[in-house]
Design an enzyme around this catalytic site. Sequence first.
Site, PDB file in Angstrom:
ATOM      1  CD  GLN A  92      -2.913   1.291   2.179  1.00 46.44           C
ATOM      2  OE1 GLN A  92      -2.530   1.688   3.261  1.00 46.44           O
ATOM      3  NE2 GLN A  92      -4.168   0.945   1.927  1.00 46.44           N
ATOM      4  CB  CYS A 139      -5.238   7.380   6.293  1.00 44.67           C
ATOM      5  SG  CYS A 139      -4.581   7.634   7.962  1.00 44.67           S
ATOM      6  CG  ASN A 188     -12.734  -1.811   6.146  1.00 40.22           C
ATOM      7  OD1 ASN A 188     -12.078  -0.791   6.100  1.00 40.22           O
ATOM      8  ND2 ASN A 188     -12.613  -2.676   7.121  1.00 40.22           N
ATOM      9  NE  ARG A 224     -11.461  -0.177  14.406  1.00 34.58           N
ATOM     10  CZ  ARG A 224     -12.543   0.514  14.762  1.00 34.58           C
ATOM     11  NH1 ARG A 224     -12.564   1.145  15.924  1.00 34.58           N
ATOM     12  NH2 ARG A 224     -13.588   0.574  13.977  1.00 34.58           N
TER      13      ARG A 224
END
Length: 354
Positions: A77, A107, A206, A231
């Site tokens: 990435q 992000c 996601n 997570r």
Amino acid sequence: MLSVDRLPPPLSQGLALTALAPMQDVTDIHFMGVIAHYGSPDYFFTEYFRVHNSSGLHKHILRSITENATGRPVFAQLIGESVDDLVRIAVALSHYPIAGIDLNLGCPAPRIYRKNVGGGLLRDPDMIDRILGALRDAVKGRLTVKMRLGFDNTAHLDRILDLINRHHINLLSLHGRTVKEMYHSDVHYDLIAHAVQRVHCPVLANGNVTSAIAAGAVLAQTGAAGVMIGRAAIRNPWIFQQTRQYLSGQPVTTVTLAAVRNYIERLRQVATTAAIPERARVSHMKMYLNYIGQSVDAVGAFLSEMRRAHTETELFGTCDRYLLSDPDQPFALEPYPGLVARPRAETAHAAIAS
């Protein structure tokens, strides 16, 4: 040469795809190995290579590629906005055994998006168009994207999805929140379903995929080709194996507190070294335990006591008391409601994860 029209085969034919979300300061070569021990996902993604005019190939991230012993493909990435430098790093990485190049457009860390990279780029579809066009021309193998629904709203979503099609992106991992929503809002699975219908490539859903049962529900609601889990995989590294079991109608593996204690010990052995000061080792382990503790006890006593530990003796003594006093007790498949992780730092929560 990598195929640009087919993804690496999944572990179980006919089942949905699974991927471990890249999380900065978490998904290094050591953590990937730990996850693989308990049941690999179909795909791994590296922490992001920060790209700018003087950047190179970060050695500690490159190890996730060159020393990958998981038996599963790894995507590299990138995060940045300099078109020429993104191309330069992508071409350099193409000489290593990667499954493809992944662009971070998701992000949500303020210190990242303020630099107009990661989720910050979602404010500028024209720049995304330039970046994807240049990377598509330069990358002869697979080119994938990890993104959110938008920056502070979803006004640009359809335009960016159309860019995904225009530049023949091979896989889209879509977190169902905007950048500004961070991890606090409900996940907009309806908009992931919209993306599934609009783009031509497979989509990984996601966001809040917290268990195998949750994965099944998200797949049913979105029609996605698979799920990307972040997570929740720190909390429960068995989640990929359990998801395959659940989707194929098999009994889902029961995890005991004793097994969780063994997992913690494995993390301790691979993630810390004697050369690091004890205080730093304790802090690093607490980052993992903040997630694991969400399924240990419903009232959060383990989390509370663990967070007060200052030494390794105190920290692992707490682990022993809560996990080995009744070692055969099941570990909760879902996190207990109301118990949330407290990240060590902004980056541990942000990256491009769940």
